[in-house]
Enzyme design. Structure first.
Site, PDB file in Angstrom:
ATOM      1  N   GLU A   1       0.835  -1.217   0.000  1.00 14.15           N
ATOM      2  CA  GLU A   1       0.000   0.000   0.000  1.00 14.15           C
ATOM      3  C   GLU A   1       0.863   1.258   0.000  1.00 14.15           C
ATOM      4  O   GLU A   1       0.504   2.260  -0.607  1.00 14.15           O
ATOM      5  CB  GLU A   1      -0.935  -0.024   1.213  1.00 14.15           C
ATOM      6  CG  GLU A   1      -2.041  -1.051   1.020  1.00 14.15           C
ATOM      7  CD  GLU A   1      -2.975  -1.185   2.217  1.00 14.15           C
ATOM      8  OE1 GLU A   1      -2.679  -0.601   3.281  1.00 14.15           O
ATOM      9  OE2 GLU A   1      -3.980  -1.898   2.071  1.00 14.15           O
TER      10      GLU A   1
ATOM     11  N   ARG B   1       4.063  -7.921   4.395  1.00 19.08           N
ATOM     12  CA  ARG B   1       4.121  -7.875   2.931  1.00 19.08           C
ATOM     13  C   ARG B   1       5.007  -8.993   2.377  1.00 19.08           C
ATOM     14  O   ARG B   1       4.722  -9.523   1.294  1.00 19.08           O
ATOM     15  CB  ARG B   1       4.554  -6.484   2.442  1.00 19.08           C
ATOM     16  CG  ARG B   1       5.883  -5.943   2.960  1.00 19.08           C
ATOM     17  CD  ARG B   1       5.933  -4.449   2.660  1.00 19.08           C
ATOM     18  NE  ARG B   1       7.200  -3.785   2.893  1.00 19.08           N
ATOM     19  CZ  ARG B   1       7.611  -3.277   4.053  1.00 19.08           C
ATOM     20  NH1 ARG B   1       6.873  -3.422   5.134  1.00 19.08           N
ATOM     21  NH2 ARG B   1       8.762  -2.616   4.139  1.00 19.08           N
TER      22      ARG B   1
ATOM     23  N   GLU C   1      12.984  -5.243   5.997  1.00 21.11           N
ATOM     24  CA  GLU C   1      13.417  -4.100   5.184  1.00 21.11           C
ATOM     25  C   GLU C   1      14.379  -3.237   5.998  1.00 21.11           C
ATOM     26  O   GLU C   1      14.368  -3.282   7.235  1.00 21.11           O
ATOM     27  CB  GLU C   1      12.181  -3.293   4.757  1.00 21.11           C
ATOM     28  CG  GLU C   1      12.465  -2.066   3.878  1.00 21.11           C
ATOM     29  CD  GLU C   1      13.317  -2.347   2.647  1.00 21.11           C
ATOM     30  OE1 GLU C   1      14.496  -2.752   2.794  1.00 21.11           O
ATOM     31  OE2 GLU C   1      12.804  -2.144   1.531  1.00 21.11           O
ATOM     32  N   ARG C   2      15.190  -2.471   5.327  1.00 20.49           N
ATOM     33  CA  ARG C   2      16.026  -1.483   6.011  1.00 20.49           C
ATOM     34  C   ARG C   2      15.135  -0.566   6.841  1.00 20.49           C
ATOM     35  O   ARG C   2      14.093  -0.091   6.342  1.00 20.49           O
ATOM     36  CB  ARG C   2      16.768  -0.651   4.960  1.00 20.49           C
ATOM     37  CG  ARG C   2      17.447   0.583   5.526  1.00 20.49           C
ATOM     38  CD  ARG C   2      18.538   1.041   4.618  1.00 20.49           C
ATOM     39  NE  ARG C   2      18.031   1.760   3.483  1.00 20.49           N
ATOM     40  CZ  ARG C   2      18.226   3.067   3.283  1.00 20.49           C
ATOM     41  NH1 ARG C   2      18.881   3.779   4.175  1.00 20.49           N
ATOM     42  NH2 ARG C   2      17.772   3.639   2.205  1.00 20.49           N
TER      43      ARG C   2
ATOM     44  N   ASN D   1      15.595  -3.524   0.037  1.00 23.25           N
ATOM     45  CA  ASN D   1      16.944  -3.262   0.534  1.00 23.25           C
ATOM     46  C   ASN D   1      17.557  -4.446   1.277  1.00 23.25           C
ATOM     47  O   ASN D   1      18.783  -4.613   1.230  1.00 23.25           O
ATOM     48  CB  ASN D   1      16.949  -1.993   1.390  1.00 23.25           C
ATOM     49  CG  ASN D   1      16.634  -0.775   0.521  1.00 23.25           C
ATOM     50  OD1 ASN D   1      17.398  -0.429  -0.372  1.00 23.25           O
ATOM     51  ND2 ASN D   1      15.470  -0.157   0.746  1.00 23.25           N
TER      52      ASN D   1
HETATM   53  O1  LIG Z   1      10.367   2.565   1.349  1.00 24.37           O
HETATM   54  C1  LIG Z   1      11.071   1.544   1.480  1.00 24.37           C
HETATM   55  O2  LIG Z   1      11.112   0.873   2.520  1.00 24.37           O
HETATM   56  C2  LIG Z   1      11.943   1.124   0.320  1.00 24.37           C
HETATM   57  C3  LIG Z   1      11.345  -0.022  -0.438  1.00 24.37           C
HETATM   58  O3  LIG Z   1      10.017   0.248  -0.837  1.00 24.37           O
HETATM   59  O4  LIG Z   1      12.084   2.230  -0.533  1.00 24.37           O
HETATM   60  P1  LIG Z   1      13.376   2.565  -1.411  1.00 24.37           P
HETATM   61  O5  LIG Z   1      13.284   1.786  -2.699  1.00 24.37           O
HETATM   62  O6  LIG Z   1      13.241   4.042  -1.637  1.00 24.37           O
HETATM   63  O7  LIG Z   1      14.613   2.218  -0.623  1.00 24.37           O
END
Ligand SMILES: O=C(O)[C@@H](CO)OP(=O)(O)O
Length: 248
Positions: free
Chosen positions: A14, A61, A88-89, A184
């Protein structure tokens, strides 16, 4: 002999659809994202690649993408392992912020340093911020390891121990391993596997919902072909370019 590793970024979320920095905020997939996950599973079947174990982050997700892809591949029953180290980071104080507004406010150079530099983290997220994960029971055991922001270097530092202790043993045991994770955290794995430099990793983007398949040498666990292969390379290249251009 080789072992097979499949990396799968979650389908569109989303907040991907709204163009917001997401990080550790636990947002849902969109309908489009659910469709991407199912299609990813179908692609695995068409390629004759059937995972025998799946690793995911603790974020819905990735968890839901893995479930949908494996269901489509009739592999919904395989063993599941999960770790926060595949999350994710952590995007720090940028979590919940609009990417375009952030680009307009801070300029191209700072925006790209925060998004893609190896070692420049965004400002830390305050513990009382609405998008903080402090107090979330799934992270109760992390103690001092609980991040308030991360750069890619930090992600590699927390992810590689799990690669070694969680994923490598499954590869060595002969499993076909599916890792369902994030843009990431998967960039961190690809950098580690392919030996990409701290500078060059800035140019690598991973599209949502598209299986990236690595054959790894059984002895060394090095990729037989650097970069692996997307099962639909043209669609993956177009989607990766769109990720690179987010915010513009
Ligand atoms: O928002 C985030 O957590 C990441 C992946 O969607 O974004 P980005 O690609 O800008 O690192």
């Amino acid at each position: 002999m080789t072992s097979t590793l499949v990396l799968l970024r979650h389908g569109e979320s989303e907040w991907n659809a709204k163009n917001l920095f997401t990080g550790w905020v636990d947002v849902q997939l969109t309908d489009k994202g659910r469709g991407e996950a199912v299609r990813g599973g179908e692609q695995l079947v068409e390629a004759g690649i059937l995972p025998t174990v799946v690793h995911t982050s603790l974020q819905r997700r990735a968890i839901n993408t893995a479930a949908l892809a494996l269901d489509a591949a009739d592999r919904h029953w395989i063993p599941v392992r999960r770790s926060w180290r595949l999350n994710e980071r952590h995007y720090g104080a940028l979590q919940g912020k609009d990417k375009k507004q952030t680009l307009d406010q801070y300029g191209e150079e700072q925006f790209m340093l925060w998004r893609r530099s190896f070692d420049v983290p965004p400002p830390a997220l305050a513990d009382d911020d609405q998008y903080s994960q402090v107090g979330d029971p799934r992270y109760a055991d992390l103690g001092d390891e609980m991040p308030r922001t991360e750069c890619l270097k930090d992600v590699i530092a927390r992810l590689v121990p799990y690669w070694e202790s969680g994923i490598v043993p499954d590869l060595r045991a002969g499993h076909t391993v599916l890792v369902a994770a994030h843009g990431n955290s998967l960039r961190a794995i690809v950098k580690h596997l392919d030996g990409i430099s701290d500078e060059d990793i800035a140019g690598l983007n991973i599209p949502t919902g598209m299986p990236l398949v690595y054959e790894l040498d059984d002895e060394t666990l090095q990729p037989v072909t650097k970069g692996g292969r997307y099962l639909d390379p043209e669609a993956a290249a177009a989607a990766a370019a769109a990720v690179a251009n987010q915010g513009r």
